[in-house]
Design a protein around this motif. Structure first.
Motif, PDB file in Angstrom:
ATOM      1  N   PHE A 215      76.765  27.894   4.867  1.00 15.75           N
ATOM      2  CA  PHE A 215      76.545  27.470   6.243  1.00 15.75           C
ATOM      3  C   PHE A 215      75.331  26.542   6.385  1.00 15.75           C
ATOM      4  CE2 PHE A 215      78.673  31.709   6.454  1.00 15.75           C
ATOM      5  CZ  PHE A 215      79.935  31.176   6.674  1.00 15.75           C
ATOM      6  N   SER A 216      74.997  25.885   5.290  1.00 14.59           N
ATOM      7  CA  SER A 216      73.805  25.020   5.277  1.00 14.59           C
ATOM      8  C   SER A 216      73.963  23.772   6.134  1.00 14.59           C
ATOM      9  CB  SER A 216      73.485  24.608   3.849  1.00 14.59           C
ATOM     10  OG  SER A 216      74.556  23.847   3.309  1.00 14.59           O
ATOM     11  N   ALA A 217      75.199  23.375   6.428  1.00 14.90           N
ATOM     12  CA  ALA A 217      75.402  22.143   7.192  1.00 14.90           C
ATOM     13  C   ALA A 217      74.837  22.232   8.602  1.00 14.90           C
ATOM     14  CB  ALA A 217      76.885  21.773   7.253  1.00 14.90           C
ATOM     15  N   GLY A 218      74.444  23.406   9.050  1.00 13.49           N
ATOM     16  CA  GLY A 218      73.867  23.578  10.374  1.00 13.49           C
ATOM     17  C   GLY A 218      72.475  22.987  10.537  1.00 13.49           C
TER      18      GLY A 218
ATOM     19  N   GLY B  11      84.272  17.765  27.218  1.00 15.66           N
ATOM     20  CA  GLY B  11      84.744  16.652  26.398  1.00 15.66           C
ATOM     21  C   GLY B  11      83.635  15.917  25.673  1.00 15.66           C
ATOM     22  N   GLY B  12      82.656  16.636  25.144  1.00 12.11           N
ATOM     23  CA  GLY B  12      81.537  15.991  24.448  1.00 12.11           C
ATOM     24  C   GLY B  12      81.816  15.764  22.971  1.00 12.11           C
ATOM     25  N   LEU B  13      80.753  15.800  22.185  1.00 11.40           N
ATOM     26  CA  LEU B  13      80.870  15.545  20.747  1.00 11.40           C
ATOM     27  C   LEU B  13      81.948  16.410  20.096  1.00 11.40           C
ATOM     28  CD1 LEU B  13      79.815  14.497  17.953  1.00 11.40           C
ATOM     29  CD2 LEU B  13      78.238  16.431  17.987  1.00 11.40           C
ATOM     30  N   ILE B  14      81.847  17.731  20.300  1.00 10.19           N
ATOM     31  CA  ILE B  14      82.749  18.648  19.605  1.00 10.19           C
ATOM     32  C   ILE B  14      84.143  18.605  20.232  1.00 10.19           C
ATOM     33  CG2 ILE B  14      83.151  21.050  18.934  1.00 10.19           C
ATOM     34  CD1 ILE B  14      80.730  19.880  17.501  1.00 10.19           C
ATOM     35  N   GLY B  15      84.192  18.708  21.571  1.00  8.11           N
ATOM     36  CA  GLY B  15      85.490  18.692  22.252  1.00  8.11           C
ATOM     37  C   GLY B  15      86.277  17.429  21.951  1.00  8.11           C
ATOM     38  N   PRO B 120      86.661  33.879  19.567  1.00  5.43           N
ATOM     39  CA  PRO B 120      85.574  32.896  19.589  1.00  5.43           C
ATOM     40  C   PRO B 120      85.384  32.259  18.216  1.00  5.43           C
ATOM     41  CG  PRO B 120      84.934  34.909  20.719  1.00  5.43           C
ATOM     42  CD  PRO B 120      86.225  35.204  20.014  1.00  5.43           C
ATOM     43  N   GLY B 121      84.838  31.047  18.195  1.00  3.74           N
ATOM     44  CA  GLY B 121      84.646  30.339  16.925  1.00  3.74           C
ATOM     45  C   GLY B 121      83.411  29.464  16.943  1.00  3.74           C
ATOM     46  N   HIS B 122      83.060  28.971  15.768  1.00  5.63           N
ATOM     47  CA  HIS B 122      81.912  28.063  15.647  1.00  5.63           C
ATOM     48  C   HIS B 122      82.093  27.168  14.424  1.00  5.63           C
ATOM     49  CE1 HIS B 122      77.358  27.460  14.623  1.00  5.63           C
ATOM     50  NE2 HIS B 122      77.889  26.390  15.157  1.00  5.63           N
ATOM     51  N   PRO B 123      82.463  25.900  14.648  1.00  7.04           N
ATOM     52  CA  PRO B 123      82.519  24.964  13.532  1.00  7.04           C
ATOM     53  C   PRO B 123      81.101  24.571  13.122  1.00  7.04           C
ATOM     54  CG  PRO B 123      83.057  23.838  15.596  1.00  7.04           C
ATOM     55  CD  PRO B 123      82.826  25.287  15.944  1.00  7.04           C
ATOM     56  N   ILE B 124      80.790  24.760  11.824  1.00  7.85           N
ATOM     57  CA  ILE B 124      79.430  24.429  11.355  1.00  7.85           C
ATOM     58  C   ILE B 124      79.423  22.948  11.005  1.00  7.85           C
ATOM     59  CG2 ILE B 124      77.539  25.111   9.825  1.00  7.85           C
ATOM     60  CD1 ILE B 124      78.689  27.455  11.324  1.00  7.85           C
ATOM     61  N   ALA B 125      79.453  22.135  12.024  1.00  7.61           N
ATOM     62  CA  ALA B 125      79.561  20.694  11.833  1.00  7.61           C
ATOM     63  C   ALA B 125      79.020  20.060  13.090  1.00  7.61           C
ATOM     64  CB  ALA B 125      81.020  20.288  11.649  1.00  7.61           C
ATOM     65  N   GLY B 126      78.299  18.989  12.949  1.00 10.97           N
ATOM     66  CA  GLY B 126      77.767  18.347  14.138  1.00 10.97           C
ATOM     67  C   GLY B 126      76.894  17.180  13.750  1.00 10.97           C
ATOM     68  N   THR B 127      76.416  16.508  14.752  1.00  6.32           N
ATOM     69  CA  THR B 127      75.475  15.414  14.530  1.00  6.32           C
ATOM     70  C   THR B 127      74.421  15.551  15.618  1.00  6.32           C
ATOM     71  OG1 THR B 127      76.360  13.753  16.049  1.00  6.32           O
ATOM     72  CG2 THR B 127      77.460  13.962  13.911  1.00  6.32           C
ATOM     73  N   GLU B 128      73.439  14.646  15.620  1.00  5.24           N
ATOM     74  CA  GLU B 128      72.422  14.705  16.664  1.00  5.24           C
ATOM     75  C   GLU B 128      72.857  13.946  17.914  1.00  5.24           C
ATOM     76  OE1 GLU B 128      72.382  12.985  13.949  1.00  5.24           O
ATOM     77  OE2 GLU B 128      71.017  11.261  13.995  1.00  5.24           O
ATOM     78  N   ALA B 227      65.527  16.962  15.197  1.00  6.21           N
ATOM     79  CA  ALA B 227      64.868  17.194  16.483  1.00  6.21           C
ATOM     80  C   ALA B 227      65.365  16.252  17.575  1.00  6.21           C
ATOM     81  CB  ALA B 227      63.354  17.064  16.335  1.00  6.21           C
ATOM     82  N   ALA B 228      66.361  15.417  17.254  1.00  4.69           N
ATOM     83  CA  ALA B 228      66.957  14.568  18.285  1.00  4.69           C
ATOM     84  C   ALA B 228      68.213  15.216  18.861  1.00  4.69           C
ATOM     85  CB  ALA B 228      67.298  13.192  17.701  1.00  4.69           C
ATOM     86  N   SER B 229      68.542  16.411  18.420  1.00  9.42           N
ATOM     87  CA  SER B 229      69.737  17.109  18.898  1.00  9.42           C
ATOM     88  C   SER B 229      69.594  17.471  20.377  1.00  9.42           C
ATOM     89  CB  SER B 229      69.964  18.380  18.076  1.00  9.42           C
ATOM     90  OG  SER B 229      70.118  18.068  16.716  1.00  9.42           O
ATOM     91  N   ASP B 230      70.720  17.797  20.973  1.00 11.25           N
ATOM     92  CA  ASP B 230      70.748  18.006  22.421  1.00 11.25           C
ATOM     93  C   ASP B 230      69.821  19.144  22.897  1.00 11.25           C
ATOM     94  OD1 ASP B 230      71.813  17.423  24.991  1.00 11.25           O
ATOM     95  OD2 ASP B 230      72.865  19.339  24.875  1.00 11.25           O
ATOM     96  N   PRO B 231      68.827  18.824  23.740  1.00  5.42           N
ATOM     97  CA  PRO B 231      67.861  19.828  24.198  1.00  5.42           C
ATOM     98  C   PRO B 231      68.486  21.013  24.936  1.00  5.42           C
ATOM     99  CG  PRO B 231      67.076  17.619  24.735  1.00  5.42           C
ATOM    100  CD  PRO B 231      68.488  17.475  24.241  1.00  5.42           C
ATOM    101  N   VAL B 232      69.484  20.739  25.790  1.00  7.25           N
ATOM    102  CA  VAL B 232      70.079  21.827  26.588  1.00  7.25           C
ATOM    103  C   VAL B 232      70.788  22.827  25.679  1.00  7.25           C
ATOM    104  CG1 VAL B 232      71.858  22.374  28.294  1.00  7.25           C
ATOM    105  CG2 VAL B 232      70.315  20.429  28.655  1.00  7.25           C
ATOM    106  N   MET B 233      71.568  22.284  24.740  1.00  5.82           N
ATOM    107  CA  MET B 233      72.274  23.160  23.809  1.00  5.82           C
ATOM    108  C   MET B 233      71.286  24.047  23.054  1.00  5.82           C
ATOM    109  SD  MET B 233      74.552  22.045  20.518  1.00  5.82           S
ATOM    110  CE  MET B 233      74.247  22.871  18.964  1.00  5.82           C
ATOM    111  N   TRP B 234      70.198  23.455  22.582  1.00  9.05           N
ATOM    112  CA  TRP B 234      69.281  24.238  21.749  1.00  9.05           C
ATOM    113  C   TRP B 234      68.455  25.222  22.558  1.00  9.05           C
ATOM    114  CZ3 TRP B 234      70.184  25.316  17.017  1.00  9.05           C
ATOM    115  CH2 TRP B 234      71.058  24.491  16.322  1.00  9.05           C
ATOM    116  N   ARG B 235      68.111  24.865  23.777  1.00  2.00           N
ATOM    117  CA  ARG B 235      67.466  25.857  24.636  1.00  2.00           C
ATOM    118  C   ARG B 235      68.386  27.077  24.778  1.00  2.00           C
ATOM    119  NH1 ARG B 235      67.993  24.723  30.721  1.00  2.00           N
ATOM    120  NH2 ARG B 235      70.115  25.113  29.958  1.00  2.00           N
TER     121      ARG B 235
END
Ligand SMILES: NC(=O)c1ccc[n+]([C@@H]2O[C@H](COP(=O)([O-])OP(=O)(O)OC[C@H]3O[C@@H](n4cnc5c(N)ncnc54)[C@H](OP(=O)(O)O)[C@@H]3O)[C@@H](O)[C@H]2O)c1
Ligand SMILES: NC(=O)c1ccc[n+]([C@@H]2O[C@H](COP(=O)([O-])OP(=O)(O)OC[C@H]3O[C@@H](n4cnc5c(N)ncnc54)[C@H](OP(=O)(O)O)[C@@H]3O)[C@@H](O)[C@H]2O)c1
Lengths: 299, 299
Positions: A215-218, B11-15, B120-128, B227-235
């Motif tokens: 799960f390092s890709a997080g 409908g954001g990055l993941i959706g 429920p699920g969580h794809p371990i994939a994303g960008t900033e 640290a450029a990732s979405d502030p609301v999501m991380w809060r």
């Protein structure tokens, strides 16, 4: 006005990258390389990136070279400089690429000569790999190289500046202590933190190594890349730039403690304020060309 | 055995990435998308990635969809689930992609129905990056997707697993609390630390913002990307996964304090021991395909 002959002492990632670029890009006629290790010398010969090599003592080449760049681990730079300065020819230039500058210059001082220009340097470019096979000619492209001349009016400074520009770098002239303060923030402490966090994750009893890998890709895998850098080099850096490193680390711990408190007390506003302000610096780094956005496609 | 119709709420990055991949890769016939924001809906229409869109209430589509995936910020997922569960058709499946699982599932519990599978699920994939234009169909390729079914024997689990596999992911089935503990280590705390360090650097009086930007290639720029990732999501993530986050942060501060002490007392051996052990985990990540070594050439 390029240097006619160049001796590189230490044929690892940085030294071999300079060797690969010096002739094709900076108009150097002859490149010699020295290294203490027989393996490295053998690899350099196989790669064909030097016109002559020396295992061990570099005195023979050092007495002829117009420019010498010391590319050994930070803790060994002053020792190598003290060894070769006495045999260098009058009018030649001695430089290095060490990640710290103040402590190295202090250790070099007793060995300085009036007729040799000593202009320490630090290319802000690297990877987590080591050794001669990891090097490549493009390593310094669009990266900054900091020069910290002992004598700010050194007549050889424009020539060494032109050399690094030919290698693809932008050159910044700085005071050695300022270099160490700035790099503590932009490089040394980030490495210390990455090493620490990867160690913490490995030691957590509640999470297995397999889970960490899967799960390092997080976010974690970026830390592991930084924390895969050469341990010897980084030990030397932290021990030589102790004061600046500890100052930044203390500030970091203070700030982390404040965010911890915000999490504990569900203070979402403090978190949001903090997280929003860090985006601006990212934007500026992307704009400055020190990173290109790739929408995450290749990492 | 693919889902015939899919509704994506948010409908954001993941959706939008799921929308781009669902038809071509997972054999879904009809993709509907809903978002609370008119801008997002307009962009989705322009991109042509949905067969039908709803601004605001998604009830119309929710009553027809075979699969609904909620892709809104973590703090809003339970609310959206509570809103649509009552209108969902019997035999359909409700899932999400939120980065935390335990707190969301607790908040959903009062609204569960016997005739709707909630997985429920969580794809371990994303960008900033955020928003519909940041999405792309390949986002989930070779990444893990964690599913945390409320009922481990849910008959719809194989079908949702096959959906994510068709999107390119490997699927792991986990207990929600275990997910939150593991992700605190591999994702949440790395993000908190990156946010903190970038903030510390910006606030240091001894270093200017220009210097931070110029010399960021020394390691710092990797932190700025995280640290450029979405502030609301991380809060939302830190407030919802409070206990596990604080536990890992405390361990990290302990470890950092030990390394600080080693630096202060010039204990090079402790530093070297620590730095050497972190290389192994990097090697395993590269071997597992969660990262590819590129010798630093393109970053
Ligand atoms: N890596 C980076 O990201 C980076 C970035 C900017 C600056 N720098 C600086 O560049 C310098 C070299 O780093 P690197 O990454 O190129 O390291 P590296 O790949 O490990 O290469 C260092 C080479 O120097 C050799 N060496 C050690 N002591 C020597 C001595 N007394 N005489 C001759 N050769 C000796 C080493 O041989 P052995 O292998 O046998 O020890 C090795 O081949 C360091 O001062 C570092 O601070 C590194
Ligand atoms: N980004 C990552 O790296 C990543 C990775 C894995 C999982 N996730 C998870 O994926 C989810 C979405 O993240 P993202 O990165 O795709 O965020 P995003 O790009 O900001 O998209 C979220 C979208 O949801 C919309 N929205 C918010 N509240 C809504 C509501 N009540 N009803 C309908 N739409 C609503 C937002 O509209 P507004 O813009 O108008 O607010 C926005 O368009 C989060 O739960 C996150 O934890 C993210």
């Amino acid at each position: 006005m390029s240097f006619d002959s160049l001796l590189i002492i230490g044929g690892g990632l940085i030294g071999s990258s300079i060797a690969r670029a010096a002739k094709s890009r900076a108009g150097v006629s002859t490149v010699w390389m020295a290294d203490k290790s027989a393996d490295v010398i053998e690899t350099i010969e196989r790669l064909g990136i030097a016109d002559g090599v020396a295992e061990g003592s570099a005195h023979h080449f050092a007495s002829k070279a117009d420019l010498i760049i010391v590319c050994v681990p930070p803790g060994k730079i002053a020792e190598v400089a003290a060894d070769i300065l006495p045999v260098m020819k009058a009018g030649s230039v001695l430089s290095d690429v060490g990640s710290i500058k103040g402590a190295v210059i202090t250790a070099m001082r007793p060995h300085l000569r009036d007729d040799v220009s000593v202009i320490p340097g630090h290319p802000i470019a690297g990877t987590e790999f080591s050794g001669p096979e990891a090097g490549f000619a493009e390593l310094f492209d669009h990266r900054w190289c900091v020069l910290t001349p002992i004598n700010p009016d050194d007549p050889a400074l424009p020539k060494l500046t032109a050399f690094w520009e030919a290698l693809g770098s932008d050159v910044a002239i700085m005071d050695p202590d300022r270099h160490d303060t700035v790099l503590a923030t932009t490089s040394h402490v980030p490495h210390l933190i990455a090493y620490t966090l990867v160690g913490t994750a490995v030691d957590m009893e509640t999470v297995t190594g397999d889970e960490v890998v899967k799960f390092s890709a997080g976010g974690f895998r970026d830390f592991t890349r930084i924390a895969a850098s050469d341990p010897v080099m980084w030990r030397d850096v932290f021990l030589s730039n102790r004061e600046a490193t500890l100052e930044v680390v203390d500030r970091f711990i203070e700030d982390l403690t404040a965010l911890k408190r915000a999490i504990r007390w569900s203070d979402g506003e403090t978190l949001l304020d903090h997280f929003a302000k860090t985006r601006d610096i990212r934007r500026r780094i992307v704009e400055s060309g020190q990173d290109e956005p790739n929408f995450g496609r290749d990492d």
